[in-house]
Design a protein around this motif. Structure first.
Motif, PDB file in Angstrom:
ATOM      1  N   THR A  18       0.837  -1.285   0.104  1.00  0.00           N
ATOM      2  CA  THR A  18      -0.058  -0.051  -0.104  1.00  0.00           C
ATOM      3  C   THR A  18       0.661   1.260  -0.181  1.00  0.00           C
ATOM      4  O   THR A  18       0.264   2.396  -0.364  1.00  0.00           O
ATOM      5  N   SER A  19       2.225   1.285   0.312  1.00  0.00           N
ATOM      6  CA  SER A  19       2.941   2.242   0.692  1.00  0.00           C
ATOM      7  C   SER A  19       4.232   2.373   0.115  1.00  0.00           C
ATOM      8  O   SER A  19       4.867   1.097   0.024  1.00  0.00           O
ATOM      9  N   SER A  20       4.759   3.597  -0.512  1.00  0.00           N
ATOM     10  CA  SER A  20       5.939   3.328  -1.211  1.00  0.00           C
ATOM     11  C   SER A  20       7.342   3.300  -0.313  1.00  0.00           C
ATOM     12  O   SER A  20       7.332   3.803   0.822  1.00  0.00           O
ATOM     13  N   LEU A  21       8.460   2.731  -0.797  1.00  0.00           N
ATOM     14  CA  LEU A  21       9.451   2.610  -0.375  1.00  0.00           C
ATOM     15  C   LEU A  21      10.388   3.742  -1.169  1.00  0.00           C
ATOM     16  O   LEU A  21      10.488   3.587  -2.319  1.00  0.00           O
ATOM     17  N   LEU A  22      10.397   4.981  -0.869  1.00  0.00           N
ATOM     18  CA  LEU A  22      10.853   6.173  -1.384  1.00  0.00           C
ATOM     19  C   LEU A  22      12.127   5.865  -2.061  1.00  0.00           C
ATOM     20  O   LEU A  22      13.032   5.314  -1.592  1.00  0.00           O
ATOM     21  N   GLY A  23      12.199   6.144  -3.436  1.00  0.00           N
ATOM     22  CA  GLY A  23      13.589   6.178  -4.274  1.00  0.00           C
ATOM     23  C   GLY A  23      13.631   4.627  -4.646  1.00  0.00           C
ATOM     24  O   GLY A  23      14.618   4.724  -5.113  1.00  0.00           O
ATOM     25  N   GLN A  24      12.802   3.784  -4.549  1.00  0.00           N
ATOM     26  CA  GLN A  24      12.963   2.641  -5.103  1.00  0.00           C
ATOM     27  C   GLN A  24      11.923   2.314  -6.303  1.00  0.00           C
ATOM     28  O   GLN A  24      11.483   1.185  -6.420  1.00  0.00           O
ATOM     29  N   LYS A  25      11.598   3.528  -7.072  1.00  0.00           N
ATOM     30  CA  LYS A  25      10.891   3.489  -8.283  1.00  0.00           C
ATOM     31  C   LYS A  25       9.685   2.741  -8.208  1.00  0.00           C
ATOM     32  O   LYS A  25       9.399   1.604  -9.040  1.00  0.00           O
ATOM     33  N   GLY A  26       8.673   3.125  -7.547  1.00  0.00           N
ATOM     34  CA  GLY A  26       7.589   2.535  -7.469  1.00  0.00           C
ATOM     35  C   GLY A  26       7.374   0.995  -6.559  1.00  0.00           C
ATOM     36  O   GLY A  26       6.285   0.646  -6.290  1.00  0.00           O
ATOM     37  N   ALA A  27       8.561   0.798  -5.703  1.00  0.00           N
ATOM     38  CA  ALA A  27       8.437  -0.562  -4.916  1.00  0.00           C
ATOM     39  C   ALA A  27       7.662   0.114  -3.740  1.00  0.00           C
ATOM     40  O   ALA A  27       7.681   1.102  -3.188  1.00  0.00           O
ATOM     41  N   SER A  44       3.520  -0.415   7.618  1.00  0.00           N
ATOM     42  CA  SER A  44       4.386  -0.680   8.601  1.00  0.00           C
ATOM     43  C   SER A  44       5.788  -0.650   8.186  1.00  0.00           C
ATOM     44  O   SER A  44       6.696  -0.089   8.942  1.00  0.00           O
ATOM     45  N   HIS A  45       6.083  -1.598   7.384  1.00  0.00           N
ATOM     46  CA  HIS A  45       7.448  -1.685   6.778  1.00  0.00           C
ATOM     47  C   HIS A  45       7.920  -0.375   6.149  1.00  0.00           C
ATOM     48  O   HIS A  45       8.915  -0.179   6.215  1.00  0.00           O
ATOM     49  N   ALA A  46       6.837   0.326   5.332  1.00  0.00           N
ATOM     50  CA  ALA A  46       7.210   1.577   4.676  1.00  0.00           C
ATOM     51  C   ALA A  46       7.857   2.452   5.695  1.00  0.00           C
ATOM     52  O   ALA A  46       8.831   3.184   5.426  1.00  0.00           O
ATOM     53  N   ALA A  47       7.010   2.485   6.764  1.00  0.00           N
ATOM     54  CA  ALA A  47       7.296   3.641   7.759  1.00  0.00           C
ATOM     55  C   ALA A  47       8.855   3.231   8.190  1.00  0.00           C
ATOM     56  O   ALA A  47       9.507   4.212   8.477  1.00  0.00           O
ATOM     57  N   LEU A  48       9.135   2.084   8.659  1.00  0.00           N
ATOM     58  CA  LEU A  48      10.392   1.568   9.201  1.00  0.00           C
ATOM     59  C   LEU A  48      11.544   1.997   8.047  1.00  0.00           C
ATOM     60  O   LEU A  48      12.360   2.677   8.305  1.00  0.00           O
ATOM     61  N   PHE A  64       3.438   9.363   6.250  1.00  0.00           N
ATOM     62  CA  PHE A  64       3.140   9.288   4.624  1.00  0.00           C
ATOM     63  C   PHE A  64       2.743   7.827   4.494  1.00  0.00           C
ATOM     64  O   PHE A  64       2.086   7.613   3.381  1.00  0.00           O
ATOM     65  N   ALA A  65       3.463   6.905   5.174  1.00  0.00           N
ATOM     66  CA  ALA A  65       2.949   5.531   4.738  1.00  0.00           C
ATOM     67  C   ALA A  65       1.609   5.266   5.097  1.00  0.00           C
ATOM     68  O   ALA A  65       0.827   4.632   4.178  1.00  0.00           O
ATOM     69  N   GLN A  66       1.082   5.808   6.191  1.00  0.00           N
ATOM     70  CA  GLN A  66      -0.256   5.623   6.637  1.00  0.00           C
ATOM     71  C   GLN A  66      -1.218   6.360   5.632  1.00  0.00           C
ATOM     72  O   GLN A  66      -2.206   6.002   5.194  1.00  0.00           O
ATOM     73  N   LEU A  99      -3.886  -4.562  13.246  1.00  0.00           N
ATOM     74  CA  LEU A  99      -2.781  -4.803  12.583  1.00  0.00           C
ATOM     75  C   LEU A  99      -3.086  -5.604  11.456  1.00  0.00           C
ATOM     76  O   LEU A  99      -1.842  -5.623  10.483  1.00  0.00           O
ATOM     77  N   SER A 100      -4.237  -6.247  10.953  1.00  0.00           N
ATOM     78  CA  SER A 100      -4.134  -7.194   9.987  1.00  0.00           C
ATOM     79  C   SER A 100      -3.902  -6.398   8.319  1.00  0.00           C
ATOM     80  O   SER A 100      -3.420  -7.130   7.558  1.00  0.00           O
ATOM     81  N   PRO A 101      -4.223  -4.970   8.519  1.00  0.00           N
ATOM     82  CA  PRO A 101      -3.618  -4.618   7.126  1.00  0.00           C
ATOM     83  C   PRO A 101      -2.387  -4.664   7.045  1.00  0.00           C
ATOM     84  O   PRO A 101      -1.959  -4.203   5.835  1.00  0.00           O
ATOM     85  N   PHE A 102      -1.497  -4.911   7.874  1.00  0.00           N
ATOM     86  CA  PHE A 102      -0.070  -5.169   7.703  1.00  0.00           C
ATOM     87  C   PHE A 102       0.542  -6.315   7.439  1.00  0.00           C
ATOM     88  O   PHE A 102       1.703  -6.643   7.309  1.00  0.00           O
ATOM     89  N   PHE A 103      -0.373  -7.312   7.854  1.00  0.00           N
ATOM     90  CA  PHE A 103      -0.185  -8.720   7.596  1.00  0.00           C
ATOM     91  C   PHE A 103       0.579  -9.233   6.267  1.00  0.00           C
ATOM     92  O   PHE A 103       0.058  -8.818   5.262  1.00  0.00           O
ATOM     93  N   GLY A 104       1.793 -10.011   6.411  1.00  0.00           N
ATOM     94  CA  GLY A 104       2.560 -10.570   5.472  1.00  0.00           C
ATOM     95  C   GLY A 104       2.186 -11.797   4.878  1.00  0.00           C
ATOM     96  O   GLY A 104       1.073 -12.581   5.325  1.00  0.00           O
ATOM     97  N   LYS A 105       2.938 -12.587   4.402  1.00  0.00           N
ATOM     98  CA  LYS A 105       2.656 -14.177   3.863  1.00  0.00           C
ATOM     99  C   LYS A 105       2.275 -14.814   5.040  1.00  0.00           C
ATOM    100  O   LYS A 105       3.443 -15.076   6.007  1.00  0.00           O
ATOM    101  N   PRO A 106       1.580 -15.592   4.925  1.00  0.00           N
ATOM    102  CA  PRO A 106       1.117 -16.535   6.268  1.00  0.00           C
ATOM    103  C   PRO A 106       2.005 -17.733   6.420  1.00  0.00           C
ATOM    104  O   PRO A 106       1.521 -18.943   5.792  1.00  0.00           O
ATOM    105  N   THR A 107       3.028 -17.409   6.904  1.00  0.00           N
ATOM    106  CA  THR A 107       3.969 -18.737   7.076  1.00  0.00           C
ATOM    107  C   THR A 107       3.838 -19.057   8.422  1.00  0.00           C
ATOM    108  O   THR A 107       4.390 -20.211   8.902  1.00  0.00           O
TER     109      THR A 107
END
Lengths: 446, 446
Positions: free
Chosen positions: A61-70, A75-79, A110-112, B53-61
C-alpha cells in the motif's frame, strides 16, 4: 497532565489556526525529508534492512521512497523510509534539542496516508505539525538529562510524535489519542551507544513504526495508561533524571517548535559547517577574481575548540572518515564550491586535487569563537590574501537555508538515485504539497 | 564483556550439553506457553490487536495459536502469540526476578521456526534454552533496580532473550549474535505504568517481535554496538541505576535459570495461591468425608500481610475483580475444588453458591507467615473443625506443579478455545516436542 494536554491540543488543532510560517516550515520539513529518504534509499543500511525483513512484507500500500515504485505495507514502509531518511545524517535538526524531528513523524504519516488514500495536502500538513510539536515539546521536557543518560532522543520522542501525527490523520478523539501516546511511549527505542552502526538509522525507522502501530491500535480501542507521560512511573520519570514536561506542553501552539527546525546544508557533523560555508563563499570570490585552487599556497582556519575535538581527522581515507574531517570540508568548499553527498564519495576524498588543498589547511582552536563561527585566511601564490569571517554558518537559526538552497540540496541527493530529470520532477511534486488533493500522488513514479 | 560472553556462550551451546532437567524444564515451559497462548487467543486484547494490525499482515507462514489454522507472517505471529500468552497473567514465572520468560522467547522462536520449516524439536529446545538463559541472567543483572524504576522486566529483557533464541535457530556466529543482542537491546519496551491495560500484554508480544527482527537483521550483517550491554552508555547502565550483569553472565551454563521457572496453578495474583491451594485440598478432604460446602458455617484464613494488601477485595463483582479477592479464591477452592479460568468467569463470581461461602470467609494478616504460606480453619455445622497448614503453596520452588497438574491447567485453558477433544490432542502434540521432526507440525489444526 501532559498526556491529556498533548492529546487535547492535537485533537483540537485545525489547519486554519496554523500560522503561515508554520505551514511553510512544515512544507520545507516534508520536502527535506523526501530528499533525504530518496537519497538514502540505496544505502546498504536501508537495502540490507529491506532484504532482511522482506519475508514479513504485507500488502503493498505504501511506497519505499527512491525505489521506483516499490511498495510494501505501511508498517514496513514507515520503518524503511525512516531508516533511509536518517542514514546520511543529513536530515533536519530542531536546534534546541538536536532532535531530527521529521524522520520518525513523516515516515509513519506518509506511509499511513498512502494506505488510506485520498489524504489532502492540508490534512497531511496538519498531522505533521501536530506530531512534530508534540515530539519537540517532549524532547525539550527531558532535555538534556535524557540525552546525557544515553538515549537517542530523536527516536525516543519520535515514536510519540509519530503516534500523534498518525492519530491526528485518523481523527482520533481525545481519549484514544491519549492511548496512542501511551502505547508509543512504552516502546522506548534508541541507545546512543549504537551511534556509528547501522542501528542508529534503524532507531528512526523503528520510531516511525512504533508510533504508527500505537495510533492504529488506539484507533481500535486498545488501551494504555492515560497518564503515560507524567505518572510517577511514567515515561518522563523512567527515561530521564529530570524533566519539565508538564511545563513544556503548556506552550503547545504558543511557541511553535517546527519554525526552529533547521536543515543541514552539508552531510557531515554540524560543527564543520562554518568552515565549509566560508570556503564555499571564498570559492565563489576566487572564481569571480579568476583565481583557481591551484593558486592556493596555504589556508588557515580559526574555529571553536569542539571542531577539532570532533572533526580533527587530518587524512581521511574514505567518505565516512571525511565526515569527521574539517580539512576535507574546507578543501571541497575551496576546490569544488560544494559539499553535497557527491563530494563525500570515496573517490573525491582520495583525489589528488582535494588532497592537495586539504594538506595546505591548518586549524587553530579559538575559544572566543562561537560553535557556528569561523575566521578563514587563504594565502595565494600571487601574494594576495583572502579572508572570510562567518559569524553564523548557513543552516543556523540566524541564517536558515533558503528554499533555493534547500532545493539544491534536494536535487543533489535525489539525482544520485533518480537522475537529474527525475530529481527535478520530484522536487516540483514535493513543493506542491500544500495544494495536493492526494499526497500519495506526490511520490508516484519514485 | 557481557555482550560477547552471552553471544559466545549461546553460539557454542550444544544439545548434548543440556542436563536432562534443563530439557524437561524447556519442554514444560513450551507446553505451558502453548496452553497460555491458545487460552488467550480469543481475549479482546489479542483479537483487537489482530484486527488493528491485519492491514499490515504478510505472507502466512506462521500460526496464530488457537485461531484454528489462521496464519500470518512470522513477525506478526510473534507479536500476537506473545500478547495472547500473557493476557490472562497465567504464564510462567522465573522466581528470582518475576520475569515471565517463555512468552517473548517462544513467541519469536516458534513463529520463525514455522517460517523456516523442518525445525527439529531438539533444535527448538536448544534455542529456547539459550534465549531463556540469556534473558534471565540479564534480568538478574539489573534486578531489582530496573523494575523499581518502572520497567516491565519481562519485556525489556525478553527482547534480548528472543534475539538470542532466534539467532541460535539461525545459527548465527559470535559477532552477528552480538549484533543481534545489540539491536534487540536498543528497543527497550515496557513501562510498568501500563499494568492494568491492554498494553501490558502488548509488551510481551512486542518484545518477541523486537528480538525476532534483531536476529533477522543481524543474520544479514546489520550492525549494532558490540558492547551494547556493558558499554558506558550501554543497555545495563541506561536502564538501571545498579547492575551486576558482567558477574551474572559468567554463571551461564553453570546455574541454569530455566529450572527455576515456575508455573502458575491459578490465573490470579500469586499471593492468593496458598489459600486456594489449601482450600482445594480441604475440598477433597470434605468430599471424602461426605461433607458438602453447604455444611460450612465459617472459614478463617491467616495469611501474610501482603495478601490482604493486594487481594483484600471482599465482594468482587466480576472475573477481573475476583483475581484480586482472596475471598473468592478461597470460596472456589472449597466449593468447586478448582481455580482455573472457568472459575473466574463473571457468572461464577456472582453465583449464589460461591457468594454464600465467600461471605463466610474472614482473614487475618499474620507477619509470622511466609508469602507462600497459610493456615486455614473451617467450622462445620456438625460441630467439627477442619484445619490446613500450607507451608509452601503449589507452584513455589519447593512444591512445583507436577506434569499432571500442568496438564490439567493446559486442558482447562485450551478446552475453552478448542473444545475437550481438541485440547487433549493439542496436549499430546505439545508433550512430544523433544522428538518432533518438525515443530511446525505440533500446532497443525490449532
Amino acid at each position: 497532565m501532559a498526556t491529556e494536554r498533548i492529546a487535547s491540543w492535537a485533537v483540537n488543532l485545525s489547519y486554519s489556526s496554523l500560522p503561515p510560517e508554520v505551514i511553510q516550515a512544515a512544507v520545507s520539513s516534508f520536502y527535506n525529508w523526501v530528499g533525504c529518504a530518496v537519497g538514502g534509499a540505496l544505502h546498504p543500511t536501508t537495502t540490507t534492512a529491506s532484504e532482511a525483513l522482506s519475508p514479513f512484507f504485507g500488502k503493498p500500500t505504501s511506497s519505499l521512497l527512491g525505489q521506483k515504485g516499490a511498495r510494501t505495507d505501511a508498517s514496513h514502509a514507515a520503518l524503511l523510509n525512516g531508516i533511509a531518511s536518517h542514514v546520511h545524517d543529513y536530515d533536519d535538526t530542531h536546534l534546541p534539542t538536536i532532535i531530527h524531528p521529521t524522520g520518525p513523524v513523516a515516515s509513519a504519516l506518509f506511509a499511513q496516508a498512502e494506505a488510506l488514500g485520498g489524504v489532502k495536502g492540508e490534512d497531511f500538513i496538519l498531522a505533521l505539525v501536530a506530531g512534530i510539536e508534540a515530539e519537540c515539546k517532549l524532547g525539550m521536557g527531558v532535555w538534556p538529562k535524557h540525552y546525557d543518560i544515553g538515549w537517542h532522543i530523536t527516536s525516543t520522542v519520535g515514536s510519540i510524535g509519530a503516534a500523534v501525527a498518525v492519530g491526528k490523520l485518523l481523527r482520533l478523539e481525545r481519549t484514544p489519542m491519549q492511548h496512542a501516546i501511551s502505547i508509543a511511549s512504552t516502546q522506548v527505542t534508541g541507545l546512543r551507544d549504537m551511534f556509528g552502526t547501522d542501528t542508529k538509522s534503524f532507531h528512526v525507522g523503528r520510531a516511525a513504526q512504533n508510533g504508527l502501530i500505537a495510533a492504529v491500535l488506539a484507533a481500535r480501542g486498545y488501551t494504555g495508561s492515560l497518564q503515560a507521560i507524567e505518572a510517577p512511573r511514567g515515561w518522563a520519570r523512567v527515561v530521564s533524571t529530570a524533566n519539565n514536561v508538564d511545563e513544556q506542553v503548556t506552550t503547545l501552539g504558543q511557541q511553535w517548535e517546527i519554525v526552529r527546525n533547521a536543515f543541514k546544508p552539508y552531510p557531515c557533523g554540524i560543527v564543520v559547517h562554518p568552515v565549509i560555508d566560508g570556503c564555499v563563499q571564498l570559492h565563489g570570490e576566487m572564481q569571480a577574481a579568476g583565481v583557481s585552487a591551484e593558486d592556493i599556497t596555504s589556508v588557515h582556519v580559526r574555529v571553536h575548540p569542539l571542531v577539532l575535538e570532533l572533526t580533527g581527522k587530518k587524512t581521511p581515507q574514505d567518505g565516512l572518515q571525511a565526515k569527521f574531517s574539517v580539512y576535507h570540508g574546507g578543501a571541497i568548499g575551496l576546490v569544488l564550491g560544494k559539499a553535497g553527498p557527491a563530494q563525500y564519495e570515496d573517490a573525491v576524498v582520495l583525489s589528488a586535487e582535494i588532497v592537495g588543498v586539504r594538506d595546505k589547511i591548518s586549524a587553530t582552536a579559538d575559544e572566543s569563537l562561537g560553535a557556528d563561527e569561523t575566521k578563514i585566511t587563504v594565502e595565494l601564490s600571487n601574494g594576495k590574501t583572502l579572508t572570510k569571517h562567518v559569524v553564523h554558518a548557513i543552516g543556523s537559526v540566524e541564517v536558515p537555508m533558503t528554499n533555493a538552497q534547500l532545493e539544491d540540496k534536494f536535487i543533489d541527493q535525489v539525482s544520485l538515485v533518480l537522475g537529474a530529470d527525475g530529481a527535478q520532477a520530484a522536487s516540483e511534486a514535493c513543493w506542491a504539497l500544500q495544494g495536493s488533493a492526494s499526497v500519495a500522488d506526490i511520490v508516484k513514479g519514485f
